[in-house]
Scaffold this motif. Sequence first.
Motif, mmCIF file in Angstrom:
data_model
loop_
_atom_site.group_PDB
_atom_site.id
_atom_site.type_symbol
_atom_site.label_atom_id
_atom_site.label_comp_id
_atom_site.label_asym_id
_atom_site.label_seq_id
_atom_site.Cartn_x
_atom_site.Cartn_y
_atom_site.Cartn_z
ATOM 1 N N UNK A 349 0.827 -1.211 0.000
ATOM 2 C CA UNK A 349 0.000 0.000 0.000
ATOM 3 C C UNK A 349 0.858 1.256 0.000
ATOM 4 N N UNK A 350 1.923 1.249 0.789
ATOM 5 C CA UNK A 350 2.810 2.406 0.834
ATOM 6 C C UNK A 350 3.553 2.590 -0.483
ATOM 7 N N UNK A 351 3.982 1.482 -1.051
ATOM 8 C CA UNK A 351 4.663 1.512 -2.357
ATOM 9 C C UNK A 351 3.740 2.077 -3.430
ATOM 10 N N UNK A 352 2.485 1.613 -3.447
ATOM 11 C CA UNK A 352 1.515 2.095 -4.438
ATOM 12 C C UNK A 352 1.284 3.592 -4.292
ATOM 13 N N UNK A 353 1.180 4.057 -3.040
ATOM 14 C CA UNK A 353 0.933 5.478 -2.786
ATOM 15 C C UNK A 353 2.052 6.340 -3.359
ATOM 16 N N UNK A 354 3.295 5.954 -3.087
ATOM 17 C CA UNK A 354 4.431 6.722 -3.614
ATOM 18 C C UNK A 354 4.434 6.692 -5.141
ATOM 19 N N UNK A 355 4.150 5.517 -5.706
ATOM 20 C CA UNK A 355 4.176 5.366 -7.166
ATOM 21 C C UNK A 355 3.113 6.248 -7.830
ATOM 22 N N UNK A 356 1.926 6.288 -7.223
ATOM 23 C CA UNK A 356 0.847 7.110 -7.771
ATOM 24 C C UNK A 356 1.221 8.591 -7.691
ATOM 25 N N UNK A 390 -3.698 0.986 3.930
ATOM 26 C CA UNK A 390 -4.658 0.771 2.846
ATOM 27 C C UNK A 390 -5.417 2.047 2.522
ATOM 28 N N UNK A 391 -5.766 2.797 3.569
ATOM 29 C CA UNK A 391 -6.468 4.074 3.362
ATOM 30 C C UNK A 391 -5.583 5.066 2.616
ATOM 31 N N UNK A 392 -4.295 5.023 2.895
ATOM 32 C CA UNK A 392 -3.343 5.896 2.204
ATOM 33 C C UNK A 392 -3.357 5.618 0.697
ATOM 34 N N UNK A 393 -3.351 4.336 0.350
ATOM 35 C CA UNK A 393 -3.379 3.959 -1.069
ATOM 36 C C UNK A 393 -4.685 4.391 -1.726
ATOM 37 N N UNK A 394 -5.793 4.165 -1.029
ATOM 38 C CA UNK A 394 -7.104 4.547 -1.578
ATOM 39 C C UNK A 394 -7.201 6.065 -1.719
ATOM 40 N N UNK A 395 -6.647 6.779 -0.755
ATOM 41 C CA UNK A 395 -6.588 8.249 -0.826
ATOM 42 C C UNK A 395 -5.850 8.677 -2.094
ATOM 43 N N UNK A 396 -4.700 8.047 -2.342
ATOM 44 C CA UNK A 396 -3.902 8.403 -3.519
ATOM 45 C C UNK A 396 -4.665 8.121 -4.807
ATOM 46 N N UNK A 414 -12.950 -7.226 -2.200
ATOM 47 C CA UNK A 414 -12.862 -6.362 -1.041
ATOM 48 C C UNK A 414 -12.344 -4.971 -1.354
ATOM 49 N N UNK A 415 -11.730 -4.352 -0.338
ATOM 50 C CA UNK A 415 -11.198 -3.000 -0.513
ATOM 51 C C UNK A 415 -10.021 -2.979 -1.474
ATOM 52 N N UNK A 416 -9.442 -4.151 -1.763
ATOM 53 C CA UNK A 416 -8.399 -4.221 -2.779
ATOM 54 C C UNK A 416 -8.919 -3.781 -4.136
ATOM 55 N N UNK A 417 -10.197 -4.082 -4.411
ATOM 56 C CA UNK A 417 -10.829 -3.625 -5.657
ATOM 57 C C UNK A 417 -10.842 -2.103 -5.709
ATOM 58 N N UNK A 418 -11.095 -1.479 -4.558
ATOM 59 C CA UNK A 418 -11.107 -0.016 -4.507
ATOM 60 C C UNK A 418 -9.694 0.550 -4.657
ATOM 61 N N UNK A 419 -8.746 -0.016 -3.894
ATOM 62 C CA UNK A 419 -7.374 0.470 -3.957
ATOM 63 C C UNK A 419 -6.755 0.347 -5.331
ATOM 64 N N UNK A 420 -7.251 -0.640 -6.113
ATOM 65 C CA UNK A 420 -6.757 -0.836 -7.475
ATOM 66 C C UNK A 420 -7.637 -0.117 -8.504
ATOM 67 N N UNK A 421 -8.383 0.878 -8.034
ATOM 68 C CA UNK A 421 -9.194 1.750 -8.904
ATOM 69 C C UNK A 421 -10.323 0.992 -9.592
#
Length: 532
Positions: A349-356, A390-396, A414-421
């Motif tokens: 989740x942290x990696x995804x946030x930075x990448x986004x 996870x919220x950080x990733x969804x925020x991004x 689940x929320x993975x569907x949301x985090x993956x847009x």
Amino acid sequence: MTALRSGLDPADPGYIDAAATMESKLAELEAEFATALEGGGTKKVARHHERGKMLARERIEMLIDPDSAFLELCPLAAYGSDFQVGASIITGIGVVAGVECMIVANDPTVRGGTSNPWTLRKGFRANEIAMENRLPCISLVESGGADLPTQKDVFIPGGRMFRDLTQLSAAGIPTIALVFGNSTAGGAYVPGMSDHVVMIENQSKVFLGGPPLVKMATGEDSDDESLGGAGMHARQSGLADYFARDEQDAIRIGRRIVERLNWRKAGPGPVAEPIEPRFDAEELVGIVPGDLKIPFDPREVIARVVDDSDFDEFKAEYGSSLCTGWARVHGYPVGILANAQGVLFSAEAQKATQFIQLANRSNTPLLFLHNTTGYMVGKEYEQGGIIKHGSMMINAVSNSTVPHISLLVGASYGAGHYGMCGRAFNPRFLFAWPSAKSAVMGAAQLSGVISMVSRAATEARGGVVDEEADKGMRAMIEAQIEAQSVPAFLSGMLYDDGVIDPRDTRTILGIALSAIDSAPVEGTSNFGVFRM
């Protein structure tokens, strides 16, 4: 050298089984696509041709540039409902006189082209895509208006179609209506609210109320031609801007209108010449196992989709169940986030946030390849901050302003569907492979949770659990969730823009990226508060 290598063996039994499963699913979907293609059926198609009219798909084929692609969107709309698959309307992106346009065509062989609730939802989605991607919108109109038996589900939300057309025009996005037949009641406002209108002599009929309704309402006797014919609208009302002699002439005029728009893309364009991947796209059919519990390497997908199979992986050794990196598709730069092992942990989740954030700084569109069971649960992970990460990733994902494309290749739970847009996060386009599944959680897990809750409630009341009834309930719930998690069902609900053959992935992504490039591509540094 950053070209991906492949460890795929087409002779491996696992690959052969996966390919056979995929081919079987494709065959099932092909039958549903055929239902949409046949429109109202053989008799109604024949009757339409006997009247000297082209079918909606024939009109589209003549409208778009020769030998150019037409990316049909939401072809399975209304699947699983009481309405015809396809929802009596065809939508998609095609090139007209060198300009990518959103094309919306009523199918008059299906209940006279009337609009049911699924027709509306499909039309709204087309308008949304046109607005977000700055695509001129061409309506091929032949509609009897609302499907009256379902007016309670059509009338109130149907007004959004008028709002959409006028907002497209206000945004400077051209709207063009080619009227091929009756355009009645609410359907009359489609040409009424379009920037450019073409009508056909002795064929186009546009009126708020036809002769019977006028007679009932006012007592006035009238005929179709004097009330709403093309000649009247061209010479008296002024609703028709162009007067065509026949359907072919109307299409010719429509193409000339687009040619005279002097339309220019506002995006940055491709940054390099396209280079075919180093690996065969045919092999994409055998990458995803039939059992989604079996992991697969998303790099095998990436290697068969991106230019020259060239991929610069970001943080390759960190958060390894999410693969992130930079590539190009048909010359367009993309940042890719692909689930590698299904579960998303805090590091991913942290990696995804930075990448986004980085993609937004460099104005790079993002491509999400879904195969996730969601964010990890358990005491260790809760204490480690999985909710805030996870919220950080969804925020991004929520606040990222570069275009997003989502592709469901495996599980998306689940929320993975949301985090993956997922759909709720408004990706510009969302497609699914036939192998994809999407739900709150897997069917077995969901039925197990319901069973445990039911058991606890029974025992709290002092009762005894009926094991056979519990087993039957679990089986019933599993079957229901499985049926509601498959791509055809979700596509019928318009939760994606189409279920695609994996082998077409690169082409479809290229068309989508080119359409996206019609609008500016701009990132942001304005995200919500990241809980550290």
